[in-house]
Scaffold this active site. Structure first.
Site, PDB file in Angstrom:
ATOM      1  N   HIS A 212       0.746  -1.144   0.221  1.00  0.00           N
ATOM      2  CA  HIS A 212       0.195   0.265  -0.257  1.00  0.00           C
ATOM      3  C   HIS A 212       1.033   1.532   0.269  1.00  0.00           C
ATOM      4  O   HIS A 212       0.013   2.182   0.082  1.00  0.00           O
ATOM      5  CB  HIS A 212      -0.898   0.228   1.278  1.00  0.00           C
ATOM      6  CG  HIS A 212      -0.231   0.307   2.303  1.00  0.00           C
ATOM      7  ND1 HIS A 212      -0.605   1.495   2.483  1.00  0.00           N
ATOM      8  CD2 HIS A 212       0.357  -0.550   3.295  1.00  0.00           C
ATOM      9  CE1 HIS A 212      -0.392   1.426   4.057  1.00  0.00           C
ATOM     10  NE2 HIS A 212       0.297   0.326   4.375  1.00  0.00           N
ATOM     11  N   CYS A 337       6.483  18.747  21.156  1.00  0.00           N
ATOM     12  CA  CYS A 337       6.934  18.886  22.514  1.00  0.00           C
ATOM     13  C   CYS A 337       5.681  18.011  22.542  1.00  0.00           C
ATOM     14  O   CYS A 337       5.283  17.528  23.078  1.00  0.00           O
ATOM     15  CB  CYS A 337       6.514  21.002  22.582  1.00  0.00           C
ATOM     16  SG  CYS A 337       4.786  21.368  21.060  1.00  0.00           S
TER      17      CYS A 337
END
Lengths: 413, 147
Positions: A212, A337
């Site tokens: 895929h 973060c």
């Protein structure tokens, strides 16, 4: 031509099937539906012929012999079979013997489908070294060399990274492994079908790929298993009817395999033109975005990268709000973060991208049908969105006022 | 993240974005209270500034800037709307739960409303400290009666 929105720039996650692939698959659902394991009638033979043709196409794509191709459900299975299968086959001591079972070398920025099998083996008594590449994201032969030990049985290093598109030193690592007698596996999910592979020249022993990612169907993939110099053996993880030379039992996914074969055939024929076109588009996208925005960086090595993947970090902008702002552009975020809403990217953290405060990143991956108009539009939207969010960002103001954000004492929250 | 229409509205059209000067300038201004809360590594930093009429103690204007998710931006945008026109004492009564209710924040985003409340308190404390006024804790009992 009007742009169609949302636009898809997430081809490293998955690709649409090429219509030629779908066309090749269709007869195998209804007309050629036999089980290739049925050796005594026409139906079985016809299905087997489809599988054999496909095996030939995949082998050609990789520079391998058709006998070296094992069809799988995709790269996750291929990686599991290669890593666990090789570890169990080449272990120095059996489980429970109280002795070290063997040493494996991999890298901290591999896909989870490599890291997690390695971690499982670690729990089962194997020792694993997780190499940490520097800010350029490249795993070099020297890093592998420094990690190799006398009891190293397996080295598994991805060919190209799925998040940042960086390319590791596969041929050199392969040569090194062959010198030292360790089996070399590479997760080539992002590389194979996009860039040339020659398992002989590249000195690969085991290679996983997925259908895929190369405009084929989901749920099918291939594992290359070297048969000569050296002959690589694996302990099967799935036992049963002994299909795929005993490496992977279970009735073959004939439609999927036919689709994978067709996708491999097309990929091989169109690879050079696609890669060249996509590289030009990627560079256009990167320069349009970084040219108009400060405090922005393209992650990973500047040159040693796949043509179609880019990963860009934007300072002073939070990840989820950026994704919200560019919602008509389907792409992936890798927030560096520790946001409450987004999983931090372990890849970017390993590279040290998270060390600077308040970054967010987008991975944009282009594909066979991505146009220049789409790339230009995406660049424009991203620039606008980042500018808008920066106009809302107190951190951007502080940065512009010359305040060092890393020296500010932040509250606990 | 499937957000409700009010969050999207505030995110797309945030109210009262801005400040009353640079960090150094607002620090020197006695009529401005600044609340800067959160941390970049947590993914949320909110800055709320209030401009107070010293003769009445009423908040004339409020501005915000937020680094954070859509909910954090919406929570602080809403906070500035609610702050304007209140006295500093009344402003202390804004509760995070009111923000949750108004914006229909999903449970995983409740911390954004808490941060907004923290920012309000921090801005008021800053204003009070600058003007030598006694700090006042939010009157919990009172707000429970009048949500």
């Amino acid at each position: 031509m009007a742009l169609k929105l949302p636009m898809y720039l997430d081809h490293a996650a998955t690709t649409p099937c090429d219509p030629r692939v779908v066309e090749a698959m269709l007869p195998y659902f209804t007309k050629v539906f036999g089980n290739p394991g049925s050796r005594n009638h026409e139906f079985g033979w016809a299905a087997e012929e489809g599988v054999d043709t496909s095996r030939g196409h995949v082998a050609e794509l990789l520079g391998a012999d058709p006998k070296e191709i094992v069809f799988t459900s995709g790269s996750t299975e291929g990686n599991n079979l290669a890593i666990k299968g090789a570890a169990y086959m080449y272990e120095k001591a059996p489980a429970g013997a109280g002795k070290p079972r063997g040493h494996i070398v991999t890298c901290a920025i591999e896909h989870k489908a490599v890291l997690d099998p390695c971690k499982r083996l670690q729990k089962e008594g194997f020792e694993v070294t997780f190499l940490e590449p520097g800010p350029d994201g490249i795993v070099t032969a020297e890093m592998v060399q420094a990690a190799l030990r006398d009891d190293t049985i397996l080295v598994t290093i991805m060919w190209a990274n799925n998040e940042i598109g960086t390319v590791n030193e596969v041929p050199r690592i392969g040569a090194l492994c062959h010198e030292r007698g360790a089996v070399f596996h590479t997760d080539a999910t992002q590389w194979a079908g996009k860039m040339p592979v020659d398992v002989e020249k590249d000195q690969v022993d085991l290679l996983s790929m997925s259908g895929h990612k190369i405009y084929g169907p989901k749920g099918v993939g291939a594992l290359y298993v070297r048969r000569r110099k050296p002959r690589v053996r694996l302990q099967a993880l799935v036992d049963g009817g002994g299909q795929e030379r005993g490496f992977r039992s279970g009735t073959l996914n004939v439609t999927g395999i036919v689709g994978l074969g067709k996708a491999a055939q097309i990929a091989r024929a169109e690879m050079d033109a696609d890669a060249q076109r996509l590289l030009a588009l990627r560079r256009r996208l990167e320069s349009a975005v970084t040219g108009k925005l400060g405090s922005t960086q393209v992650n990973g090595h500047a040159e040693k990268r796949l043509p179609h993947i880019t990963n860009i970090s934007f300072g002073f902008v939070e990840g989820e709000s950026l994704m919200m702002a560019v919602k008509e552009i389907a792409c992936s975020s890798g927030s560096a973060c520790t946001s409450a809403s987004l999983e931090p990217s372990y890849v970017l953290k390993t590279l040290g991208v998270g060390d600077e405060l308040a970054h967010s990143s987008l991975r944009l991956s282009l594909g066979r049908w991505t146009t220049r108009e789409e790339v230009d539009y995406a660049a424009e939207r991203i620039v606008e969105s980042v500018q808008k969010l920066r106009s809302l960002s107190p951190l951007y103001d502080m940065h512009n006022e010359g305040i060092d954000l890393s020296k500010v004492v932040w509250g606990q929250h | 993240m499937a957000y409700g229409p009010k969050i999207i509205e505030h995110y797309e059209h945030p109210r009262n974005v801005g400040n009353f000067g640079t960090q150094a300038q607002v620090k020197a201004r006695k009529d401005v209270g600044v609340g800067l809360v959160g941390a970049p590594e947590c993914g949320d930093v909110m800055q709320l500034q209030i401009k107070v009429d010293p003769s009445t103690g009423r908040i004339e204007d409020a501005r915000f800037k937020t680094f954070g998710c859509g909910s954090a931006i919406a929570s602080s945008s809403l906070a500035t709307e609610w702050l304007k026109g209140r006295t500093v004492d009344q402003a202390m009564d804004i509760k995070n739960t009111d923000i949750v209710q108004e914006l229909q924040l999903p449970p995983v985003k409740i911390h954004c409303s808490v941060l907004a409340e923290d920012a309000i308190h921090a801005a008021i404390s800053d204003y009070r400290a600058k003007n030598g006024l006694p700090t006042r804790q939010p009157a919990d009992a009172k707000t429970e009666q009048a949500p």
